[in-house]
Scaffold this motif. Structure first.
Motif, mmCIF file in Angstrom:
data_model
loop_
_atom_site.group_PDB
_atom_site.id
_atom_site.type_symbol
_atom_site.label_atom_id
_atom_site.label_comp_id
_atom_site.label_asym_id
_atom_site.label_seq_id
_atom_site.Cartn_x
_atom_site.Cartn_y
_atom_site.Cartn_z
ATOM 1 N N PHE A 84 0.816 -1.207 0.000
ATOM 2 C CA PHE A 84 0.000 0.000 0.000
ATOM 3 C C PHE A 84 0.854 1.263 0.000
ATOM 4 O O PHE A 84 1.724 1.434 0.847
ATOM 5 C CB PHE A 84 -0.953 -0.028 1.196
ATOM 6 C CG PHE A 84 -1.992 -1.098 1.037
ATOM 7 C CD1 PHE A 84 -3.259 -0.783 0.586
ATOM 8 C CD2 PHE A 84 -1.682 -2.425 1.282
ATOM 9 C CE1 PHE A 84 -4.205 -1.777 0.393
ATOM 10 C CE2 PHE A 84 -2.622 -3.428 1.092
ATOM 11 C CZ PHE A 84 -3.887 -3.099 0.643
ATOM 12 N N GLY A 87 -3.145 5.467 2.369
ATOM 13 C CA GLY A 87 -4.237 4.870 3.137
ATOM 14 C C GLY A 87 -4.007 4.932 4.626
ATOM 15 O O GLY A 87 -3.584 5.960 5.157
ATOM 16 N N THR A 120 -2.981 1.829 -4.460
ATOM 17 C CA THR A 120 -3.189 3.237 -4.119
ATOM 18 C C THR A 120 -4.684 3.492 -3.958
ATOM 19 O O THR A 120 -5.472 3.183 -4.862
ATOM 20 C CB THR A 120 -2.630 4.160 -5.228
ATOM 21 O OG1 THR A 120 -1.253 3.851 -5.440
ATOM 22 C CG2 THR A 120 -2.767 5.623 -4.842
ATOM 23 N N TRP A 121 -5.050 4.035 -2.810
ATOM 24 C CA TRP A 121 -6.439 4.422 -2.582
ATOM 25 C C TRP A 121 -6.740 5.682 -3.380
ATOM 26 O O TRP A 121 -5.969 6.644 -3.339
ATOM 27 C CB TRP A 121 -6.690 4.689 -1.096
ATOM 28 C CG TRP A 121 -6.726 3.438 -0.273
ATOM 29 C CD1 TRP A 121 -5.682 2.855 0.381
ATOM 30 C CD2 TRP A 121 -7.859 2.616 -0.034
ATOM 31 N NE1 TRP A 121 -6.101 1.712 1.011
ATOM 32 C CE2 TRP A 121 -7.440 1.540 0.778
ATOM 33 C CE3 TRP A 121 -9.198 2.676 -0.425
ATOM 34 C CZ2 TRP A 121 -8.309 0.542 1.204
ATOM 35 C CZ3 TRP A 121 -10.062 1.676 0.002
ATOM 36 C CH2 TRP A 121 -9.618 0.630 0.805
ATOM 37 N N LYS A 122 -7.858 5.692 -4.092
ATOM 38 C CA LYS A 122 -8.267 6.890 -4.838
ATOM 39 C C LYS A 122 -8.681 8.001 -3.881
ATOM 40 O O LYS A 122 -8.384 9.167 -4.122
ATOM 41 C CB LYS A 122 -9.416 6.558 -5.798
ATOM 42 C CG LYS A 122 -8.981 5.706 -6.972
ATOM 43 C CD LYS A 122 -10.162 5.461 -7.898
ATOM 44 C CE LYS A 122 -9.765 4.652 -9.107
ATOM 45 N NZ LYS A 122 -10.921 4.384 -9.989
ATOM 46 N N GLU A 124 -8.091 8.738 -0.115
ATOM 47 C CA GLU A 124 -7.353 8.279 1.064
ATOM 48 C C GLU A 124 -8.183 8.370 2.344
ATOM 49 O O GLU A 124 -7.998 7.578 3.264
ATOM 50 C CB GLU A 124 -6.050 9.075 1.201
ATOM 51 C CG GLU A 124 -5.051 8.399 2.090
ATOM 52 C CD GLU A 124 -3.661 9.000 1.993
ATOM 53 O OE1 GLU A 124 -2.805 8.548 2.767
ATOM 54 O OE2 GLU A 124 -3.429 9.898 1.171
ATOM 55 N N ALA A 127 -9.994 5.192 3.062
ATOM 56 C CA ALA A 127 -9.155 3.990 3.192
ATOM 57 C C ALA A 127 -9.478 3.232 4.473
ATOM 58 O O ALA A 127 -9.858 3.814 5.487
ATOM 59 C CB ALA A 127 -7.680 4.385 3.178
ATOM 60 N N ALA A 139 -12.049 -4.115 -3.475
ATOM 61 C CA ALA A 139 -11.838 -2.659 -3.475
ATOM 62 C C ALA A 139 -11.459 -2.176 -4.871
ATOM 63 O O ALA A 139 -11.887 -1.104 -5.309
ATOM 64 C CB ALA A 139 -10.764 -2.281 -2.455
ATOM 65 N N GLU A 140 -10.692 -2.986 -5.588
ATOM 66 C CA GLU A 140 -10.338 -2.626 -6.968
ATOM 67 C C GLU A 140 -11.587 -2.648 -7.853
ATOM 68 O O GLU A 140 -11.822 -1.717 -8.631
ATOM 69 C CB GLU A 140 -9.281 -3.585 -7.514
ATOM 70 C CG GLU A 140 -8.860 -3.259 -8.937
ATOM 71 C CD GLU A 140 -7.885 -4.261 -9.524
ATOM 72 O OE1 GLU A 140 -7.034 -3.839 -10.324
ATOM 73 O OE2 GLU A 140 -7.982 -5.470 -9.200
ATOM 74 N N GLU A 144 -12.296 1.681 -5.710
ATOM 75 C CA GLU A 144 -11.730 2.385 -4.556
ATOM 76 C C GLU A 144 -10.209 2.475 -4.607
ATOM 77 O O GLU A 144 -9.624 3.403 -4.050
ATOM 78 C CB GLU A 144 -12.129 1.673 -3.259
ATOM 79 C CG GLU A 144 -13.621 1.657 -3.003
ATOM 80 C CD GLU A 144 -13.963 0.837 -1.776
ATOM 81 O OE1 GLU A 144 -14.388 1.453 -0.777
ATOM 82 O OE2 GLU A 144 -13.780 -0.400 -1.811
ATOM 83 N N VAL A 145 -9.582 1.482 -5.225
ATOM 84 C CA VAL A 145 -8.121 1.455 -5.304
ATOM 85 C C VAL A 145 -7.683 1.202 -6.740
ATOM 86 O O VAL A 145 -8.437 0.659 -7.554
ATOM 87 C CB VAL A 145 -7.496 0.367 -4.382
ATOM 88 C CG1 VAL A 145 -7.851 0.601 -2.924
ATOM 89 C CG2 VAL A 145 -7.873 -1.035 -4.825
#
Length: 166
Positions: A84, A87, A120-122, A124, A127, A139-140, A144-145
């Motif tokens: 990560f 986040g 990477t969180w879009k 943060e 997160a 999450a992908e 979200e990421v």
């Protein structure tokens, strides 16, 4: 009497020497991560990229060796590790949450060589700690990421995993 003193000195020297040698033997640090929702321990011993080696060496205060040829490992020899970049703060290499692994020992897909997947969180602020490959993939899928695959390979043998240990 002098003979026994010398014997005692020799024995004490041997014991002390053994204790010092034992205390100074090299050890690879264990690192905390997640697999299948549970906390695990792992090590990173070699990596294909010098910058990543520097980052990991600094993280554990122990040298991680650079082996460029690892990047040439075919996909059939690789499992994944999700690292990560932002986040929730934590013990990962970028100071965010611990790494997430797939395929524990004993599973068909277990490989100590791991393809680095940077997460990477879009947003943060939204997160949360993800503890399994399933959660990372969800999450992908939810947008979200973002997961980036830079082509870096790391040798990351697991020390403990759900239901097992070395």
């Amino acid at each position: 009497m002098k003979k026994w003193v010398w014997v005692a000195v020799i024995v004490a020297s041997l014991v002390t020497g053994y204790a010092v040698a034992y205390a100074l033997k090299p050890a690879v640090p264990n690192i905390t991560g997640y697999l299948e929702g549970q906390e695990i321990l792992f090590q990173h011993t070699e990596v294909s990229d010098p910058k990543v080696a520097e980052l990991l060496s600094e993280m554990v205060s122990s040298p991680v060796l650079v082996v460029p040829a690892l990047a040439q490992a075919p996909p059939s020899l690789l499992a994944n590790v999700f690292v990560f970049k932002n986040g929730v703060r934590g013990g990962g290499p970028f100071k965010y949450q611990p790494d997430v692994f797939d395929n524990p020992p004993g599973s068909e897909g277990y490989r100590p060589l791991r393809a680095l997947a940077l997460v990477t969180w879009k947003n943060e602020q939204a997160a949360r700690v993800l503890k399994s490959e399933r959660e990372v993939k969800a999450a992908e899928q939810a947008g979200e990421v973002v997961i980036e695959r830079p082509g870096v390979v790391v040798n990351m043998p697991l020390v403990t995993w759900p239901g097992g240990r070395r």
